[in-house]
Design a protein around this motif. Structure first.
Motif, PDB file in Angstrom:
ATOM      1  N   GLU A   1      49.029  44.336  19.112  1.00 46.83           N
ATOM      2  CA  GLU A   1      50.439  44.457  19.497  1.00 46.83           C
ATOM      3  C   GLU A   1      51.023  45.776  18.986  1.00 46.83           C
ATOM      4  N   ASP A   2      50.600  46.191  17.803  1.00 46.23           N
ATOM      5  CA  ASP A   2      51.138  47.414  17.200  1.00 46.23           C
ATOM      6  C   ASP A   2      50.552  48.689  17.785  1.00 46.23           C
ATOM      7  N   THR A   3      49.320  48.636  18.278  1.00 45.54           N
ATOM      8  CA  THR A   3      48.667  49.863  18.745  1.00 45.54           C
ATOM      9  C   THR A   3      48.556  49.964  20.262  1.00 45.54           C
ATOM     10  N   ASP A   4      48.922  48.918  20.968  1.00 46.13           N
ATOM     11  CA  ASP A   4      48.858  48.947  22.440  1.00 46.13           C
ATOM     12  C   ASP A   4      49.946  49.871  22.981  1.00 46.13           C
ATOM     13  N   THR A   5      49.549  50.889  23.718  1.00 44.86           N
ATOM     14  CA  THR A   5      50.530  51.778  24.355  1.00 44.86           C
ATOM     15  C   THR A   5      50.609  51.527  25.854  1.00 44.86           C
ATOM     16  N   GLY A   6      49.533  51.037  26.448  1.00 44.36           N
ATOM     17  CA  GLY A   6      49.488  50.843  27.898  1.00 44.36           C
ATOM     18  C   GLY A   6      50.371  49.717  28.399  1.00 44.36           C
ATOM     19  N   GLY A   7      50.242  48.540  27.801  1.00 41.16           N
ATOM     20  CA  GLY A   7      51.047  47.392  28.232  1.00 41.16           C
ATOM     21  C   GLY A   7      52.542  47.651  28.121  1.00 41.16           C
ATOM     22  N   PRO A   8      53.000  48.166  26.969  1.00 38.40           N
ATOM     23  CA  PRO A   8      54.433  48.468  26.856  1.00 38.40           C
ATOM     24  C   PRO A   8      54.903  49.527  27.849  1.00 38.40           C
TER      25      PRO A   8
ATOM     26  N   GLU B   1      54.541  36.740  40.396  1.00 35.41           N
ATOM     27  CA  GLU B   1      54.202  37.248  41.728  1.00 35.41           C
ATOM     28  C   GLU B   1      53.193  38.392  41.699  1.00 35.41           C
ATOM     29  N   ALA B   2      53.105  39.101  40.572  1.00 36.87           N
ATOM     30  CA  ALA B   2      52.169  40.225  40.464  1.00 36.87           C
ATOM     31  C   ALA B   2      51.601  40.288  39.054  1.00 36.87           C
ATOM     32  N   VAL B   3      50.328  40.599  38.971  1.00 39.22           N
ATOM     33  CA  VAL B   3      49.645  40.782  37.695  1.00 39.22           C
ATOM     34  C   VAL B   3      49.169  42.223  37.645  1.00 39.22           C
ATOM     35  N   LEU B   4      49.541  42.925  36.586  1.00 39.58           N
ATOM     36  CA  LEU B   4      49.137  44.320  36.415  1.00 39.58           C
ATOM     37  C   LEU B   4      48.295  44.420  35.158  1.00 39.58           C
ATOM     38  N   LEU B   5      47.091  44.985  35.299  1.00 34.59           N
ATOM     39  CA  LEU B   5      46.174  45.129  34.178  1.00 34.59           C
ATOM     40  C   LEU B   5      45.943  46.590  33.863  1.00 34.59           C
ATOM     41  N   THR B   6      45.673  46.865  32.596  1.00 33.14           N
ATOM     42  CA  THR B   6      45.277  48.194  32.177  1.00 33.14           C
ATOM     43  C   THR B   6      44.094  48.071  31.229  1.00 33.14           C
ATOM     44  N   GLY B   7      43.091  48.907  31.431  1.00 32.01           N
ATOM     45  CA  GLY B   7      41.935  48.934  30.555  1.00 32.01           C
ATOM     46  C   GLY B   7      40.718  48.247  31.148  1.00 32.01           C
ATOM     47  N   GLY B   8      39.562  48.654  30.649  1.00 30.42           N
ATOM     48  CA  GLY B   8      38.303  48.026  31.042  1.00 30.42           C
ATOM     49  C   GLY B   8      37.814  48.389  32.419  1.00 30.42           C
ATOM     50  N   THR B   9      38.266  49.518  32.974  1.00 32.21           N
ATOM     51  CA  THR B   9      37.887  49.879  34.352  1.00 32.21           C
ATOM     52  C   THR B   9      36.810  50.951  34.414  1.00 32.21           C
ATOM     53  N   GLY B  10      36.245  51.322  33.282  1.00 33.15           N
ATOM     54  CA  GLY B  10      35.201  52.345  33.282  1.00 33.15           C
ATOM     55  C   GLY B  10      33.829  51.753  33.582  1.00 33.15           C
TER      56      GLY B  10
ATOM     57  N   SER C   1      44.811  46.709  38.964  1.00 37.52           N
ATOM     58  CA  SER C   1      44.084  47.006  37.739  1.00 37.52           C
ATOM     59  C   SER C   1      43.871  48.508  37.653  1.00 37.52           C
ATOM     60  N   MET C   2      44.320  49.089  36.533  1.00 39.09           N
ATOM     61  CA  MET C   2      44.257  50.539  36.367  1.00 39.09           C
ATOM     62  C   MET C   2      43.621  50.887  35.028  1.00 39.09           C
ATOM     63  N   PRO C   3      43.176  52.117  34.872  1.00 34.11           N
ATOM     64  CA  PRO C   3      42.581  52.535  33.596  1.00 34.11           C
ATOM     65  C   PRO C   3      43.572  52.405  32.437  1.00 34.11           C
ATOM     66  N   GLY C   4      43.046  52.565  31.218  1.00 33.05           N
ATOM     67  CA  GLY C   4      43.843  52.341  30.027  1.00 33.05           C
ATOM     68  C   GLY C   4      44.616  53.524  29.486  1.00 33.05           C
ATOM     69  N   SER C   5      44.349  54.725  29.958  1.00 32.68           N
ATOM     70  CA  SER C   5      45.077  55.873  29.412  1.00 32.68           C
ATOM     71  C   SER C   5      46.509  55.883  29.932  1.00 32.68           C
ATOM     72  N   THR C   6      47.427  56.365  29.112  1.00 34.19           N
ATOM     73  CA  THR C   6      48.828  56.398  29.543  1.00 34.19           C
ATOM     74  C   THR C   6      49.018  57.356  30.716  1.00 34.19           C
TER      75      THR C   6
END
Length: 173
Positions: free
Chosen positions: A30-37, A77-86, A142-147
């Motif tokens: 929670e403290d280090t996640d930059t993508g979700g926020p 209605e929509a789910v947006l994911l970040t990370g794990g796409t490599g 679903s998108m990559p994890g970099s900001t």
């Protein structure tokens, strides 16, 4: 003056969309996640509603279950994911998403990779496995994890079209 069909579709789209945000990471907290926020901030600034946000380890079964649970929730209605796409052995987001899709939106990944290539990623853009589609009446992106990747996907693709996507999903034959 007559509107184009895309303008007509956008004009008939819902005002807001209820979204759920998932960060896929073995290391983020929670403290280090930059993508979700960042996704949440961009969605809310564009008038969308964020119902919830969570972090899940890069585990195929856990990712798949979390996506499925949110896709059958009538309040989402929509789910947006970040990370794990490599393409590393631990990257399983693509497989988890793809296994659940009723309809895929290949243009999302194709255009995302093209924009990434054109911006500053160059040929490494081919390593991205961004994916989108629908599970029932739920849109999934679903998108990559970099900001940088998140901003590109959100600003250029998702935010301008999410309402339109939902209009198409909800359209009755």
């Amino acid at each position: 003056m007559r509107m184009s069909s895309v303008e007509e579709h956008r004009s008939g789209a819902p005002e807001s969309v209820a979204c759920y945000v998932i960060t896929v990471s073995d290391t983020r907290t929670e403290d280090t996640d930059t993508g979700g926020p960042l996704i949440q901030k961009l969605l809310e600034a564009a008038g969308y509603t964020v119902i919830g946000r969570t972090i899940v380890k890069d585990d195929y079964d856990d990712i798949r279950e979390l996506i499925y649970q949110n896709s059958v929730n009538p309040g989402i209605e929509a789910v947006l994911l970040t990370g794990g796409t490599g393409i590393s052995p631990r990257d399983t987001t693509y497989e988890a998403v793809a296994s659940l899709l009723d309809k895929s939106l290949p243009g999302f990944g194709e255009i995302f990779r093209l924009l990434s290539f054109q911006e500053d990623i160059g040929s490494a853009a081919m390593l991205s496995r961004a994916i989108a589609g629908t599970i029932g009446s739920t849109a999934v992106f679903s998108m990559p994890g970099s900001t940088g990747a998140i901003r590109l996907a959100m600003d250029r693709l998702i935010l301008p079209e999410l309402r339109h996507v939902m209009r198409e999903i909800y359209k009755r034959s």
